[in-house]
Design a protein around this motif. Sequence first.
Motif, PDB file in Angstrom:
ATOM      1  N   VAL A  34      -5.214   2.764 -27.848  1.00 42.72           N
ATOM      2  CA  VAL A  34      -5.111   1.456 -27.189  1.00 42.72           C
ATOM      3  C   VAL A  34      -4.091   1.513 -26.059  1.00 42.72           C
ATOM      4  O   VAL A  34      -4.297   0.944 -24.986  1.00 42.72           O
ATOM      5  N   GLY A  35      -2.980   2.199 -26.273  1.00 46.87           N
ATOM      6  CA  GLY A  35      -1.974   2.354 -25.223  1.00 46.87           C
ATOM      7  C   GLY A  35      -2.507   3.110 -24.017  1.00 46.87           C
ATOM      8  O   GLY A  35      -2.242   2.735 -22.869  1.00 46.87           O
ATOM      9  N   LEU A  36      -3.260   4.155 -24.261  1.00 48.78           N
ATOM     10  CA  LEU A  36      -3.834   4.929 -23.158  1.00 48.78           C
ATOM     11  C   LEU A  36      -4.855   4.106 -22.377  1.00 48.78           C
ATOM     12  O   LEU A  36      -4.850   4.103 -21.142  1.00 48.78           O
ATOM     13  N   ILE A  37      -5.698   3.369 -23.078  1.00 46.95           N
ATOM     14  CA  ILE A  37      -6.686   2.539 -22.397  1.00 46.95           C
ATOM     15  C   ILE A  37      -6.004   1.431 -21.604  1.00 46.95           C
ATOM     16  O   ILE A  37      -6.397   1.116 -20.478  1.00 46.95           O
ATOM     17  N   SER A  38      -4.941   0.844 -22.167  1.00 47.12           N
ATOM     18  CA  SER A  38      -4.204  -0.199 -21.445  1.00 47.12           C
ATOM     19  C   SER A  38      -3.559   0.365 -20.180  1.00 47.12           C
ATOM     20  O   SER A  38      -3.565  -0.287 -19.132  1.00 47.12           O
ATOM     21  N   ALA A  39      -2.999   1.558 -20.263  1.00 49.30           N
ATOM     22  CA  ALA A  39      -2.391   2.175 -19.085  1.00 49.30           C
ATOM     23  C   ALA A  39      -3.435   2.459 -18.018  1.00 49.30           C
ATOM     24  O   ALA A  39      -3.195   2.249 -16.822  1.00 49.30           O
ATOM     25  N   LEU A  40      -4.612   2.919 -18.437  1.00 50.58           N
ATOM     26  CA  LEU A  40      -5.663   3.194 -17.465  1.00 50.58           C
ATOM     27  C   LEU A  40      -6.186   1.906 -16.829  1.00 50.58           C
ATOM     28  O   LEU A  40      -6.574   1.902 -15.649  1.00 50.58           O
ATOM     29  N   CYS A  41      -6.198   0.812 -17.585  1.00 48.92           N
ATOM     30  CA  CYS A  41      -6.634  -0.469 -17.020  1.00 48.92           C
ATOM     31  C   CYS A  41      -5.589  -1.052 -16.082  1.00 48.92           C
ATOM     32  O   CYS A  41      -5.918  -1.846 -15.198  1.00 48.92           O
ATOM     33  N   TYR A  42      -4.323  -0.696 -16.254  1.00 51.21           N
ATOM     34  CA  TYR A  42      -3.253  -1.220 -15.413  1.00 51.21           C
ATOM     35  C   TYR A  42      -3.158  -0.484 -14.079  1.00 51.21           C
ATOM     36  O   TYR A  42      -2.601  -1.018 -13.122  1.00 51.21           O
ATOM     37  N   LEU A  43      -3.702   0.705 -13.988  1.00 46.33           N
ATOM     38  CA  LEU A  43      -3.603   1.489 -12.746  1.00 46.33           C
ATOM     39  C   LEU A  43      -4.139   0.757 -11.516  1.00 46.33           C
ATOM     40  O   LEU A  43      -3.489   0.776 -10.472  1.00 46.33           O
ATOM     41  N   PRO A  44      -5.314   0.113 -11.559  1.00 44.98           N
ATOM     42  CA  PRO A  44      -5.779  -0.583 -10.351  1.00 44.98           C
ATOM     43  C   PRO A  44      -4.866  -1.722  -9.918  1.00 44.98           C
ATOM     44  O   PRO A  44      -4.821  -2.068  -8.739  1.00 44.98           O
ATOM     45  N   LEU A  45      -4.126  -2.318 -10.851  1.00 45.65           N
ATOM     46  CA  LEU A  45      -3.222  -3.407 -10.496  1.00 45.65           C
ATOM     47  C   LEU A  45      -1.992  -2.911  -9.750  1.00 45.65           C
ATOM     48  O   LEU A  45      -1.329  -3.694  -9.066  1.00 45.65           O
ATOM     49  N   MET A  46      -1.675  -1.638  -9.870  1.00 45.39           N
ATOM     50  CA  MET A  46      -0.508  -1.082  -9.186  1.00 45.39           C
ATOM     51  C   MET A  46      -0.820  -0.681  -7.748  1.00 45.39           C
ATOM     52  O   MET A  46       0.086  -0.361  -6.997  1.00 45.39           O
ATOM     53  N   ALA A  47      -2.061  -0.699  -7.354  1.00 45.30           N
ATOM     54  CA  ALA A  47      -2.453  -0.296  -6.003  1.00 45.30           C
ATOM     55  C   ALA A  47      -1.913  -1.318  -4.996  1.00 45.30           C
ATOM     56  O   ALA A  47      -1.708  -2.487  -5.312  1.00 45.30           O
ATOM     57  N   PRO A  48      -1.659  -0.900  -3.759  1.00 46.41           N
ATOM     58  CA  PRO A  48      -1.176  -1.840  -2.749  1.00 46.41           C
ATOM     59  C   PRO A  48      -2.221  -2.923  -2.478  1.00 46.41           C
ATOM     60  O   PRO A  48      -3.416  -2.659  -2.449  1.00 46.41           O
ATOM     61  N   LYS A  49      -1.734  -4.133  -2.292  1.00 48.01           N
ATOM     62  CA  LYS A  49      -2.642  -5.263  -2.134  1.00 48.01           C
ATOM     63  C   LYS A  49      -2.792  -5.602  -0.651  1.00 48.01           C
ATOM     64  O   LYS A  49      -2.032  -6.399  -0.104  1.00 48.01           O
ATOM     65  N   ASN A  50      -3.755  -5.020  -0.001  1.00 46.70           N
ATOM     66  CA  ASN A  50      -4.077  -5.337   1.375  1.00 46.70           C
ATOM     67  C   ASN A  50      -5.263  -6.286   1.392  1.00 46.70           C
ATOM     68  O   ASN A  50      -6.154  -6.202   0.559  1.00 46.70           O
ATOM     69  N   LEU A  51      -5.269  -7.185   2.355  1.00 50.73           N
ATOM     70  CA  LEU A  51      -6.401  -8.097   2.470  1.00 50.73           C
ATOM     71  C   LEU A  51      -7.618  -7.353   2.989  1.00 50.73           C
ATOM     72  O   LEU A  51      -7.498  -6.404   3.773  1.00 50.73           O
ATOM     73  N   PRO A  52      -8.806  -7.770   2.597  1.00 54.17           N
ATOM     74  CA  PRO A  52     -10.009  -7.137   3.130  1.00 54.17           C
ATOM     75  C   PRO A  52     -10.143  -7.403   4.627  1.00 54.17           C
ATOM     76  O   PRO A  52      -9.541  -8.340   5.168  1.00 54.17           O
ATOM     77  N   VAL A  53     -10.957  -6.603   5.283  1.00 50.89           N
ATOM     78  CA  VAL A  53     -11.148  -6.736   6.727  1.00 50.89           C
ATOM     79  C   VAL A  53     -11.739  -8.100   7.068  1.00 50.89           C
ATOM     80  O   VAL A  53     -11.426  -8.684   8.111  1.00 50.89           O
ATOM     81  N   THR A  54     -12.554  -8.645   6.194  1.00 47.52           N
ATOM     82  CA  THR A  54     -13.208  -9.918   6.483  1.00 47.52           C
ATOM     83  C   THR A  54     -12.269 -11.106   6.329  1.00 47.52           C
ATOM     84  O   THR A  54     -12.670 -12.233   6.601  1.00 47.52           O
ATOM     85  N   MET A  55     -11.021 -10.891   5.900  1.00 45.93           N
ATOM     86  CA  MET A  55     -10.081 -11.995   5.731  1.00 45.93           C
ATOM     87  C   MET A  55      -9.081 -12.107   6.885  1.00 45.93           C
ATOM     88  O   MET A  55      -8.283 -13.033   6.887  1.00 45.93           O
ATOM     89  N   ASN A  56      -9.097 -11.188   7.841  1.00 44.91           N
ATOM     90  CA  ASN A  56      -8.124 -11.304   8.923  1.00 44.91           C
ATOM     91  C   ASN A  56      -8.512 -12.469   9.841  1.00 44.91           C
ATOM     92  O   ASN A  56      -9.673 -12.873   9.904  1.00 44.91           O
ATOM     93  N   PRO A  57      -7.566 -13.067  10.557  1.00 45.02           N
ATOM     94  CA  PRO A  57      -7.836 -14.286  11.317  1.00 45.02           C
ATOM     95  C   PRO A  57      -8.917 -14.132  12.381  1.00 45.02           C
ATOM     96  O   PRO A  57      -9.692 -15.073  12.621  1.00 45.02           O
ATOM     97  N   GLU A  58      -8.984 -12.977  13.036  1.00 43.86           N
ATOM     98  CA  GLU A  58      -9.997 -12.786  14.072  1.00 43.86           C
ATOM     99  C   GLU A  58     -11.404 -12.843  13.485  1.00 43.86           C
ATOM    100  O   GLU A  58     -12.315 -13.447  14.048  1.00 43.86           O
ATOM    101  N   HIS A  59     -11.574 -12.205  12.351  1.00 41.19           N
ATOM    102  CA  HIS A  59     -12.898 -12.190  11.724  1.00 41.19           C
ATOM    103  C   HIS A  59     -13.279 -13.586  11.234  1.00 41.19           C
ATOM    104  O   HIS A  59     -14.435 -14.005  11.359  1.00 41.19           O
TER     105      HIS A  59
END
Length: 105
Positions: A49-74
């Motif tokens: 359970v600990g290993l699965i929880s750690a693997l599920c937490y990995l995507p949350l640690m990624a840098p949070k950049n907005l998608p290209v379709t969310m920038n003001p020009e788009h």
Amino acid sequence: MVRVFYEPPPGGPRTNLNRGGYYVENSKTPAFIVKMAKARPVSVIVPAVGLISALCYLPLMAPKNLPVTMNPEHVAAQRAYMRYHNMNPIFGISSKRARSADPDP
């Protein structure tokens, strides 16, 4: 009366003729699986359970950049496109109220 002679299968007792050499019973089980099967359930389940929880937490640690379709020009280009094609003219982007409140011409 007919006399019948029993001849055991060529693989030995409790074998079957229609099973090949690659049958699961003939395979070697890895040592760590045998060790886990003999261990207490708590000592296997808690680390799993600990290993699965750690693997599920990995995507949350990624840098949070907005998608290209969310920038003001788009977003501005998308609003202009929707206005040009008169999308949702009653309550949406092309309505009179939305056009009067919109800062973009």
